[in-house]
Design a protein around this motif. Structure first.
Motif, PDB file in Angstrom:
ATOM      1  N   GLN A 169       0.810  -1.212   0.000  1.00 23.99           N
ATOM      2  CA  GLN A 169       0.000   0.000   0.000  1.00 23.99           C
ATOM      3  C   GLN A 169       0.847   1.267   0.000  1.00 23.99           C
ATOM      4  O   GLN A 169       0.426   2.303  -0.511  1.00 23.99           O
ATOM      5  CB  GLN A 169      -0.936  -0.003   1.208  1.00 23.99           C
ATOM      6  N   TYR A 170       2.046   1.163   0.580  1.00 22.79           N
ATOM      7  CA  TYR A 170       2.922   2.330   0.671  1.00 22.79           C
ATOM      8  C   TYR A 170       3.349   2.825  -0.715  1.00 22.79           C
ATOM      9  O   TYR A 170       3.618   4.015  -0.897  1.00 22.79           O
ATOM     10  CB  TYR A 170       4.141   1.980   1.510  1.00 22.79           C
ATOM     11  N   ARG A 171       3.402   1.925  -1.683  1.00 19.24           N
ATOM     12  CA  ARG A 171       3.793   2.326  -3.039  1.00 19.24           C
ATOM     13  C   ARG A 171       2.792   3.288  -3.652  1.00 19.24           C
ATOM     14  O   ARG A 171       3.150   4.164  -4.445  1.00 19.24           O
ATOM     15  CB  ARG A 171       3.933   1.080  -3.912  1.00 19.24           C
ATOM     16  N   ASP A 172       1.501   3.123  -3.265  1.00 13.58           N
ATOM     17  CA  ASP A 172       0.462   4.025  -3.780  1.00 13.58           C
ATOM     18  C   ASP A 172       0.147   5.152  -2.816  1.00 13.58           C
ATOM     19  O   ASP A 172      -0.292   6.231  -3.239  1.00 13.58           O
ATOM     20  CB  ASP A 172      -0.818   3.216  -4.056  1.00 13.58           C
ATOM     21  N   ASP A 173       0.370   4.925  -1.527  1.00 14.79           N
ATOM     22  CA  ASP A 173       0.040   5.922  -0.506  1.00 14.79           C
ATOM     23  C   ASP A 173       1.219   6.080   0.458  1.00 14.79           C
ATOM     24  O   ASP A 173       1.327   5.354   1.448  1.00 14.79           O
ATOM     25  CB  ASP A 173      -1.212   5.510   0.258  1.00 14.79           C
ATOM     26  N   PRO A 174       2.155   7.017   0.205  1.00 19.29           N
ATOM     27  CA  PRO A 174       3.336   7.178   1.075  1.00 19.29           C
ATOM     28  C   PRO A 174       3.012   7.652   2.483  1.00 19.29           C
ATOM     29  O   PRO A 174       3.879   7.636   3.345  1.00 19.29           O
ATOM     30  CB  PRO A 174       4.169   8.222   0.324  1.00 19.29           C
ATOM     31  N   THR A 175       1.768   8.061   2.749  1.00 18.64           N
ATOM     32  CA  THR A 175       1.428   8.551   4.090  1.00 18.64           C
ATOM     33  C   THR A 175       1.333   7.423   5.113  1.00 18.64           C
ATOM     34  O   THR A 175       1.192   7.699   6.310  1.00 18.64           O
ATOM     35  CB  THR A 175       0.098   9.305   4.054  1.00 18.64           C
ATOM     36  N   ALA A 176       1.409   6.169   4.659  1.00 19.06           N
ATOM     37  CA  ALA A 176       1.289   5.034   5.587  1.00 19.06           C
ATOM     38  C   ALA A 176       2.622   4.667   6.229  1.00 19.06           C
ATOM     39  O   ALA A 176       2.733   3.604   6.840  1.00 19.06           O
ATOM     40  CB  ALA A 176       0.720   3.821   4.851  1.00 19.06           C
ATOM     41  N   SER A 177       3.620   5.530   6.103  1.00 26.14           N
ATOM     42  CA  SER A 177       4.947   5.201   6.622  1.00 26.14           C
ATOM     43  C   SER A 177       4.969   5.096   8.142  1.00 26.14           C
ATOM     44  O   SER A 177       5.669   4.255   8.711  1.00 26.14           O
ATOM     45  CB  SER A 177       5.959   6.250   6.157  1.00 26.14           C
ATOM     46  N   ASP A 178       4.195   5.928   8.837  1.00 28.10           N
ATOM     47  CA  ASP A 178       4.184   5.877  10.304  1.00 28.10           C
ATOM     48  C   ASP A 178       3.635   4.558  10.807  1.00 28.10           C
ATOM     49  O   ASP A 178       4.169   3.967  11.767  1.00 28.10           O
ATOM     50  CB  ASP A 178       3.355   7.039  10.854  1.00 28.10           C
ATOM     51  N   GLU A 179       2.566   4.065  10.186  1.00 29.50           N
ATOM     52  CA  GLU A 179       1.996   2.782  10.596  1.00 29.50           C
ATOM     53  C   GLU A 179       2.954   1.640  10.315  1.00 29.50           C
ATOM     54  O   GLU A 179       3.082   0.704  11.120  1.00 29.50           O
ATOM     55  CB  GLU A 179       0.676   2.547   9.862  1.00 29.50           C
ATOM     56  N   ILE A 180       3.671   1.728   9.188  1.00 30.54           N
ATOM     57  CA  ILE A 180       4.657   0.694   8.853  1.00 30.54           C
ATOM     58  C   ILE A 180       5.793   0.701   9.862  1.00 30.54           C
ATOM     59  O   ILE A 180       6.235  -0.354  10.337  1.00 30.54           O
ATOM     60  CB  ILE A 180       5.194   0.913   7.423  1.00 30.54           C
ATOM     61  N   ARG A 181       6.272   1.886  10.211  1.00 27.40           N
ATOM     62  CA  ARG A 181       7.370   1.998  11.170  1.00 27.40           C
ATOM     63  C   ARG A 181       6.956   1.464  12.542  1.00 27.40           C
ATOM     64  O   ARG A 181       7.730   0.752  13.211  1.00 27.40           O
ATOM     65  CB  ARG A 181       7.808   3.448  11.286  1.00 27.40           C
ATOM     66  N   LEU A 182       5.734   1.762  12.969  1.00 25.09           N
ATOM     67  CA  LEU A 182       5.260   1.295  14.268  1.00 25.09           C
ATOM     68  C   LEU A 182       5.137  -0.233  14.292  1.00 25.09           C
ATOM     69  O   LEU A 182       5.563  -0.898  15.251  1.00 25.09           O
ATOM     70  CB  LEU A 182       3.908   1.936  14.582  1.00 25.09           C
ATOM     71  N   LEU A 183       4.577  -0.805  13.215  1.00 22.92           N
ATOM     72  CA  LEU A 183       4.424  -2.262  13.158  1.00 22.92           C
ATOM     73  C   LEU A 183       5.780  -2.951  13.060  1.00 22.92           C
ATOM     74  O   LEU A 183       5.996  -4.008  13.674  1.00 22.92           O
ATOM     75  CB  LEU A 183       3.548  -2.647  11.964  1.00 22.92           C
ATOM     76  N   TYR A 184       6.701  -2.351  12.302  1.00 18.91           N
ATOM     77  CA  TYR A 184       8.035  -2.947  12.173  1.00 18.91           C
ATOM     78  C   TYR A 184       8.761  -2.979  13.520  1.00 18.91           C
ATOM     79  O   TYR A 184       9.371  -3.997  13.886  1.00 18.91           O
ATOM     80  CB  TYR A 184       8.862  -2.158  11.159  1.00 18.91           C
ATOM     81  N   ASN A 185       8.696  -1.890  14.275  1.00 13.46           N
ATOM     82  CA  ASN A 185       9.344  -1.859  15.591  1.00 13.46           C
ATOM     83  C   ASN A 185       8.707  -2.868  16.544  1.00 13.46           C
ATOM     84  O   ASN A 185       9.396  -3.492  17.357  1.00 13.46           O
ATOM     85  CB  ASN A 185       9.248  -0.455  16.178  1.00 13.46           C
ATOM     86  N   GLN A 186       7.386  -3.052  16.415  1.00  7.35           N
ATOM     87  CA  GLN A 186       6.701  -4.027  17.262  1.00  7.35           C
ATOM     88  C   GLN A 186       7.159  -5.446  16.929  1.00  7.35           C
ATOM     89  O   GLN A 186       7.449  -6.245  17.831  1.00  7.35           O
ATOM     90  CB  GLN A 186       5.197  -3.899  17.067  1.00  7.35           C
ATOM     91  N   ILE A 187       7.262  -5.764  15.632  1.00  5.01           N
ATOM     92  CA  ILE A 187       7.722  -7.095  15.215  1.00  5.01           C
ATOM     93  C   ILE A 187       9.172  -7.310  15.614  1.00  5.01           C
ATOM     94  O   ILE A 187       9.557  -8.387  16.096  1.00  5.01           O
ATOM     95  CB  ILE A 187       7.547  -7.267  13.694  1.00  5.01           C
TER      96      ILE A 187
END
Length: 314
Positions: free
Chosen positions: A93-111
C-alpha cells in the motif's frame, strides 16, 4: 569508648549504636557508621559484569536446527507470522500511498522487539553449558538425568518446591514413569543412591563416549559443509584438545572463572602512561587502540602517491 575517629575527607551518612551483645556476646554496645564508597576509594567503582558463556553454538548443525525449530514454533504461537503478512500488505500500500509510513514503522518496531525477545529467550534455554571437568556426551547425560530425576522426587517428598513438569519430562526421558508414579520416600532414596552409583561406574568411560559423540557430530558437519569426515573430525579433536589443555592450565592457576575487565593501562597523546577504571573510558580506550592497529597500513608506500595512482586499490 563511645566515639569513632575518622579522617576529614570521609563522607559519613549515618552512625549509631547496636544493641547490647549485638556485635558479639558481651555487655557492650557496638558502634557503627555508614561511609560512602566514593569518599573512601576516591571514585565510585563500576559494577562488575562477569562474562557469560553463550548457550547457542551456530557451528553445530543439530543445535542450530533445534534453535530454528523452537524459534519458528514461538513465532506461530505468538502470531508473528500474521504480523509479517500485515506488514507485507502495508508495504504494498505504501507504493500508492506514502502517508502510511508511520503505521509501517510502528508495526516494524513491534515485530522487531517481539522477535528479538523470542530469539533471546530460546537461545538462553537451548542447552546447558558444560564446565568441562567431565567430558560431556549424550550417553553420559542419561546417567545425570536419572540423578536429577530422583533428586527432584526426593525434594517433592521433603516438601521442597520443584516442578512436576520437569519430573514428568525426566521420567519419560529416562523410561522411569511407572517407577516414579509408584514410588515412596524409601524407594526414591534407594533409587537415588543407585543412580549415583551407576554414574560413578560410567564416569571413567566419559572420554571415550565424548570421542564417539564427536565422530557423530563430524558426520553431520561433513554432510552440511560438503567436506570429508576425516577433515571435520580432525578439527573437532584439535579443538577438544586445546579446550582440555586450557582448562587444565586455568585449574592449576585457580582461574576457572573468567574475570571482568576492570582496569586498562594506556598511553595518551602526550606519552604519559595512564590507567582507566571507568567502563565508558575503558570502552573508548579499547576502541581507539583497535582503530589505530587497523589503520597502520594507511601510512605505507602503497597507500601513498605516486604508488597509489600507479597500482590503485587492489
Amino acid at each position: 569508648i563511645d566515639r569513632i575517629w575518622t579522617t576529614r575527607n570521609l563522607e559519613i551518612s549515618r552512625a549509631g549504636y547496636s544493641a547490647f551483645g549485638g556485635a558479639c556476646p558481651s555487655d557492650h554496645r557496638g558502634l557503627w557508621l555508614d561511609i560512602s564508597t566514593a569518599s573512601v576509594l576516591g571514585h565510585r567503582p563500576p559494577r562488575l559484569l562477569r562474562p557469560v558463556a553463550h548457550r547457542l553454538n551456530s557451528k553445530h548443525p543439530r543445535l542450530r536446527q533445534k534453535y530454528c525449530n523452537q524459534v519458528l514454533q514461538a513465532y506461530w504461537a505468538q502470531g508473528v507470522n500474521k504480523e509479517f503478512k500485515k506488514l507485507s500488505v502495508l508495504r504494498n500500500q505504501y507504493r500508492d500511498d506514502p502517508t502510511a509510513s508511520d503505521e509501517i514503522r510502528l508495526l516494524y518496531n513491534q515485530i522487531h522487539g517481539k522477535t528479538r525477545t523470542i530469539r533471546k529467550k530460546v537461545a538462553e534455554s537451548i542447552r546447558k553449558v558444560a564446565r568441562g571437568e567431565v567430558p560431556w556426551s549424550p550417553r553420559l547425560q542419561k546417567f545425570r538425568d536419572e540423578i536429577e530425576l530422583w533428586e527432584r522426587v526426593m525434594k517433592r517428598y521433603e516438601g521442597q518446591t520443584t516442578s512436576p513438569t520437569i519430573i514428568r519430562r525426566l521420567a519419560k526421558r529416562c523410561g522411569k514413569i511407572s517407577e516414579v508414579e509408584n514410588s515412596n520416600p524409601q524407594n526414591a532414596l534407594k533409587s537415588l543412591k543407585e543412580a549415583h552409583q551407576k554414574y560413578k561406574q560410567a564416569k571413567p568411560q566419559a572420554s571415550q563416549w565424548r570421542v564417539e559423540h564427536l565422530h557423530g557430530l563430524a558426520d553431520a558437519l561433513a554432510h552440511e559443509r560438503n567436506t570429508t569426515r576425516a577433515h571435520e573430525i580432525k578439527i573437532l579433536l584439535r579443538t577438544e584438545e586445546q579446550r582440555r589443555q586450557g582448562l587444565a592450565a586455568r585449574r592449576l592457576r585457580g582461574k576457572l572463572v573468567k574475570r571482568a575487565v576492570t582496569r586498562v593501562s594506556y598511553t595518551d597523546e602526550y606519552g604519559q602512561s595512564l590507567e582507566a577504571t571507568d567502563p565508558h573510558v575503558i570502552a573508548e580506550v579499547c576502541a581507539q587502540s583497535n582503530l589505530q592497529r587497523q589503520h597502520r597500513c594507511l601510512s605505507t608506500p602503497f597507500l601513498q602517491n605516486p604508488l597509489l595512482d600507479i597500482v590503485g586499490y587492489l
